[in-house]
Design a protein around this motif. Structure first.
Motif, short mmCIF file in Angstrom:
data_model
loop_
_atom_site.label_atom_id
_atom_site.label_comp_id
_atom_site.label_asym_id
_atom_site.label_seq_id
_atom_site.Cartn_x
_atom_site.Cartn_y
_atom_site.Cartn_z
N ARG A 120 16.15 -38.47 13.86
CA ARG A 120 14.73 -38.77 13.77
C ARG A 120 13.92 -38.08 14.87
NH1 ARG A 120 14.78 -45.24 14.99
NH2 ARG A 120 16.72 -45.05 13.82
N ASN A 121 14.61 -37.58 15.92
CA ASN A 121 13.95 -36.84 16.99
C ASN A 121 14.34 -35.37 17.00
OD1 ASN A 121 12.51 -39.01 18.73
ND2 ASN A 121 14.54 -39.88 18.37
N GLN A 122 14.80 -34.87 15.85
CA GLN A 122 15.38 -33.54 15.77
C GLN A 122 14.43 -32.45 16.26
OE1 GLN A 122 18.68 -33.34 14.90
NE2 GLN A 122 18.47 -31.30 15.76
N ALA A 123 13.14 -32.61 16.05
CA ALA A 123 12.19 -31.59 16.46
C ALA A 123 12.18 -31.37 17.97
CB ALA A 123 10.78 -31.96 15.98
N MET A 124 12.61 -32.37 18.74
CA MET A 124 12.59 -32.26 20.20
C MET A 124 13.96 -31.99 20.81
SD MET A 124 9.96 -35.32 21.29
CE MET A 124 10.65 -36.57 20.21
N VAL A 125 15.01 -32.06 19.99
CA VAL A 125 16.37 -32.00 20.54
C VAL A 125 16.67 -30.67 21.20
CG1 VAL A 125 18.81 -32.01 19.95
CG2 VAL A 125 17.32 -33.83 19.10
N ALA A 126 16.37 -29.57 20.53
CA ALA A 126 16.69 -28.24 21.08
C ALA A 126 16.00 -28.02 22.43
CB ALA A 126 16.32 -27.14 20.09
N GLY A 127 14.73 -28.38 22.51
CA GLY A 127 14.00 -28.23 23.77
C GLY A 127 14.57 -29.10 24.87
N LYS A 128 14.97 -30.31 24.52
CA LYS A 128 15.57 -31.20 25.51
C LYS A 128 16.91 -30.65 26.00
CE LYS A 128 12.75 -34.93 25.46
NZ LYS A 128 12.05 -35.50 26.65
N ARG A 129 17.69 -30.08 25.08
CA ARG A 129 18.99 -29.52 25.48
C ARG A 129 18.81 -28.33 26.42
NH1 ARG A 129 22.93 -32.20 23.35
NH2 ARG A 129 22.85 -33.06 21.23
#
Length: 209
Positions: A120-129
């Motif tokens: 549900r938070n996939q749009a932010m996951v790459a940036g957070k990683r």
């Protein structure tokens, strides 16, 4: 007596538990049911308008919110908060770093990973990683030059940064990629000692884990 308003799976709360234990400060604990909305009741918002744990309530009823502010208050006049102006500023540097680069990045990824919220938070996951990798790399660079974050001695800066960063493997990072950081994490673990577990979100039936 001091009262700690806490939520056991919170690593922000964990920081304060550790310091209270290390300094052997007597206190009461009041568990806040955050997923049932207790942190947004009028009574709790009177303690912390932001509606977040932990909160330390003093003997006179006044309250301090934000985990790193609580660490600073409790460690005053102890070796864990240096009196030397430069070393004290270095402690503050890492407390600010933690709240900007560690807790909202690794802490968020860890929470999403452990409670089934990654999709549900996939749009932010790459940036957070990407931000998490930069954070761990920055810590690794710094800790290649000094045994603890603020110099030769263990301080509240180490407690604060360690809280979420040493759990980075919970959200897919490998500490083996950051050897100086991993060695520091072992030193901090040894300085803290046993008795301060990281509680799973699953202990709270309302967390969704």
């Amino acid at each position: 007596m001091l009262t700690l308003h806490d939520y056991l799976p919170s690593q922000n709360g964990w920081k304060v538990r550790v310091l209270l234990g290390l300094l052997k400060i007597p206190h009461d604990t009041r568990i806040v049911s955050i997923f049932e909305g207790e942190s947004h009741t009028d009574a709790f918002l009177a303690l912390n308008p932001a509606g977040a744990v932990p909160v330390l309530q003093l003997e006179d009823g006044s309250a301090i919110a934000e985990s790193n502010a609580i660490l600073t208050y409790l460690s005053e006049s102890t070796p864990l908060l240096p009196a030397d102006r430069y070393r004290r500023a270095k402690v503050m540097q890492w407390l600010f770093f933690e709240q900007y680069n560690v807790e909202p990045v690794i802490g968020s990824l860890r929470f999403w990973s452990l409670t089934g919220r990654l999709d549900r938070n996939q749009a932010m996951v790459a940036g957070k990683r990407e931000a998490g990798a930069r954070t761990l790399a920055a810590l690794n660079r710094s800790l290649g030059e000094t045994p603890f974050l603020a110099g030769a001695g263990f301080t509240i800066a180490d407690i604060a940064v360690y809280a979420y960063s040493h759990r980075a493997e919970d959200c897919g990072f490998s500490l083996a990629d950051y050897p100086a950081f991993a060695a520091w994490a072992d030193r901090v673990r040894d300085a803290i000692g046993p008795g301060y577990p990281a509680h799973p979100y699953g202990i709270d039936p309302h967390s969704g884990a």
